[in-house]
Design an enzyme around this catalytic site. Structure first.
Site, short mmCIF file in Angstrom:
data_model
loop_
_atom_site.label_atom_id
_atom_site.label_comp_id
_atom_site.label_asym_id
_atom_site.label_seq_id
_atom_site.Cartn_x
_atom_site.Cartn_y
_atom_site.Cartn_z
CG HIS A 1 40.99 37.23 42.86
ND1 HIS A 1 41.33 37.79 41.66
CD2 HIS A 1 41.40 35.94 42.82
CE1 HIS A 1 41.92 36.88 40.91
NE2 HIS A 1 41.99 35.74 41.58
CG ASP B 1 42.23 29.01 46.88
OD1 ASP B 1 42.23 27.94 46.25
OD2 ASP B 1 42.96 29.97 46.58
N1 CMC Z 1 41.64 39.73 54.65
C1 CMC Z 1 41.70 41.00 55.15
N2 CMC Z 1 42.05 42.08 54.42
C2 CMC Z 1 42.34 41.88 53.13
C3 CMC Z 1 42.30 40.59 52.54
C4 CMC Z 1 41.92 39.51 53.37
N3 CMC Z 1 41.87 38.26 52.85
N4 CMC Z 1 42.65 40.68 51.25
C5 CMC Z 1 42.91 41.98 51.01
N5 CMC Z 1 42.72 42.70 52.15
C6 CMC Z 1 42.87 44.15 52.30
C7 CMC Z 1 44.31 44.56 52.46
O1 CMC Z 1 44.70 44.57 53.80
C8 CMC Z 1 44.32 45.93 51.83
O2 CMC Z 1 43.74 46.82 52.76
P1 CMC Z 1 44.18 48.39 52.79
O3 CMC Z 1 43.98 48.90 51.40
O4 CMC Z 1 43.24 49.00 53.78
O5 CMC Z 1 45.61 48.41 53.22
C9 CMC Z 1 43.32 45.79 50.67
O6 CMC Z 1 42.42 44.74 51.08
C10 CMC Z 1 43.96 45.40 49.35
O7 CMC Z 1 44.78 44.28 49.58
P2 CMC Z 1 46.04 43.94 48.68
O8 CMC Z 1 46.87 42.92 49.37
O9 CMC Z 1 46.73 45.20 48.25
O10 CMC Z 1 45.31 43.35 47.41
P3 CMC Z 1 45.98 42.42 46.37
O11 CMC Z 1 45.18 42.57 45.15
O12 CMC Z 1 47.44 42.63 46.28
O13 CMC Z 1 45.77 40.99 47.07
C11 CMC Z 1 45.19 38.81 47.56
C12 CMC Z 1 44.99 39.97 46.61
C13 CMC Z 1 44.49 37.58 47.00
C14 CMC Z 1 46.68 38.47 47.69
C15 CMC Z 1 44.60 39.18 48.95
O14 CMC Z 1 43.23 39.46 48.83
C16 CMC Z 1 44.84 38.11 50.00
O15 CMC Z 1 45.92 38.09 50.62
N6 CMC Z 1 43.86 37.17 50.21
C17 CMC Z 1 44.04 36.07 51.09
C18 CMC Z 1 44.83 34.97 50.39
C19 CMC Z 1 43.96 34.24 49.36
O16 CMC Z 1 42.85 33.85 49.62
N7 CMC Z 1 44.57 34.01 48.18
C20 CMC Z 1 43.91 33.27 47.11
C21 CMC Z 1 43.61 34.10 45.90
S1 CMC Z 1 42.51 33.23 44.77
C22 CMC Z 1 43.45 31.93 44.18
C23 CMC Z 1 44.39 32.36 43.13
O17 CMC Z 1 43.91 32.72 42.04
O18 CMC Z 1 45.60 32.35 43.38
#
Ligand code: CMC
Length: 427
Positions: free
Chosen positions: A304, A361
């Protein structure tokens, strides 16, 4: 007041530090460009506050979520969705009389203009319900009078109309997609019971309303009711800042919610769990894939932007998932897989180092499956729950004396000035 001094090319700018109720701090940069010529750059807005807000407080480090100061745990335990919606929109918990009036208004506005049914009929059968609901919410604007932005009574009517009708629209879209008879809302049923009945009742098999599921739906929608300035809420505020009507702003929010990194994650989680189940994949291999930087796969329902600890909504959802399945005596193999994935991820160095925990989720889809909600309707369920939050945020921005058109700037990195070349001189 604390200030931060920025000195750039001899120009000095004192930037005030704004402090929130819970001690969180922000530098107010609204005079930065005017004084120094500088703007800020923050892709993804991870360091940018777009507004001050009195609606929802979250602390991502401590795993805290409160609506109007009330912990979400208390609301999930004691409230019902319509009461929480009232709290978010009006700022206080309703008295019994106010709640009754709100319920009467929701009931009075629950029908859809009959002509809207023709719209549904013309969507291709395979259409995603999020696209349909988003389009239908925009269409509501054509069926119901223009909202006078300064008339409080009219705003309340439009808000209630939207809250009530979105539930009818969602159930109707499901029925029509199945080729089934549309079921109308009933005045004797509560908001959640009515939704389930409209979804699952049919002339040859009357739907038996189960209190366990009604309660689960109340909790599900309460947990989704607001989440401060997330992608879809920011969209509602941004689109609303152009002074469009409420229906258009909400419709834009629904479209923003659709994506798999946001609300669409609940559908993506179940599809991921189903695939693991179907292929008999090893949970450890799935975790390995999620960690592999050369593989675009991510563990859906994990991570998140704000929560760097267990999402408080996920904790409640997980408990509810266990109790609903137990009460209904359902054994869902997807729950076993989800548990194994969580257990493996939470002890894995990558997930620990990246602060990746289950989000709302991760378990919600299993609860929705137990209710009989089809997978492609999951994100619509999220949208119905988030509606009170979107409305409250839209209202708050409208009442903000500093309400301006949202218009971020950019740093241009394209070609410097060049000139038009006639087509026969290009190679
Ligand atoms: N699985 C594997 N690695 C992950 C995941 C994951 N679900 N989420 C983040 N990471 C890693 C990512 O690869 C990155 O690694 P590094 O720094 O080594 O390159 C690091 O964690 C930071 O990720 P980010 O994408 O820069 O973080 P963000 O804050 O932009 O993303 C997120 C948040 C929710 C988009 C992401 O965690 C994700 O894609 N999760 C899966 C989709 C999901 O479950 N979304 C629902 C969110 S809750 C409902 C809502 O409120 O919308």
């Amino acid at each position: 007041m604390e200030t931060i001094r920025v000195i750039y090319e001899g120009k000095v700018c004192e930037l005030p530090v704004i402090v929130g109720t819970e001690g969180e701090k922000a530098i107010d940069i609204s005079r930065l460009r005017q004084t120094t010529g500088l703007i800020t750059l923050d892709p993804g807005f991870g360091n940018t506050g777009s507004c001050t807000s009195a609606i929802t407080f979250m602390d991502g480090e401590k795993g805290i979520l409160r609506y109007r100061g009330i912990p979400v745990e208390e609301l999930a335990e004691h409230s019902i969705f319509t009461e929480t919606a009232y709290l978010l929109i009006h700022g206080v918990l309703p008295t019994r009389q106010q709640l009754n009036q709100f319920s009467v208004l929701l009931n009075d506005n629950s029908l859809i203009h009959e002509d809207m049914q023709f719209f549904f009929q013309n969507f291709p059968r395979a259409s995603h319900p999020m696209g349909i609901v988003s389009a239908m919410v925009t269409a509501l604007r054509s069926f119901y009078p223009e909202l006078k932005i300064n008339d409080e009574e009219e705003i309340n009517l439009t808000v209630t109309r939207l809250l009530s009708k979105i539930r009818t629209l969602a159930a109707m879209s499901y029925k029509i997609s199945r080729g089934h008879k549309v079921i109308y809302p009933r005045p004797d049923l509560t908001y959640c019971a009515n939704f389930l009945n409209m979804m699952f009742d049919n002339p040859v098999r009357p739907y038996c309303i189960d209190d366990t599921l009604v309660n689960a739906l109340n909790v599900f929608w309460i947990l989704h009711a607001d989440h401060e300035q997330n992608c879809s809420t920011s969209t509602v505020r941004m689109v609303g800042s152009g002074r469009v009507n409420l229906y258009a702003a909400i419709s834009a929010g629904i479209a923003a919610l659709w994506g798999p990194l946001h609300g669409g994650a609940n559908q993506a989680v179940i599809e991921m769990l189903e695939k693991i189940h179907r292929e008999g994949a090893n949970v450890r291999d799935v975790i390995l894939r999620a960690k592999d930087k050369n593989d675009p796969f991510r563990l859906m329902g994990f991570g998140h932007r704000v929560y760097k600890t267990y999402d408080p909504r996920a904790k409640i959802m997980k408990k509810m998932c266990d109790s609903v399945l137990q009460k209904l005596k359902i054994h869902d193999p997807l729950l076993d897989i989800a548990r194994q994935l969580e257990e493996t991820a939470l002890t894995d160095a990558y997930f620990i180092d990246h602060h990746l925990y289950p989000n709302v989720d991760f378990y919600s889809g299993i609860v929705l499956r137990a209710m009989g909600i089809p997978t492609n309707m999951f994100t619509v369920m999220f949208a119905i729950g988030r509606l009170p939050g979107w409305i409250a945020q839209w209202k708050e921005s409208r009442d903000d004396p500093d309400w301006r058109l949202s218009r971020p700037r950019q740093i241009y990195v394209g070609p410097a000035q060049t000139h038009y070349l006639p087509i026969d001189r290009r190679h």
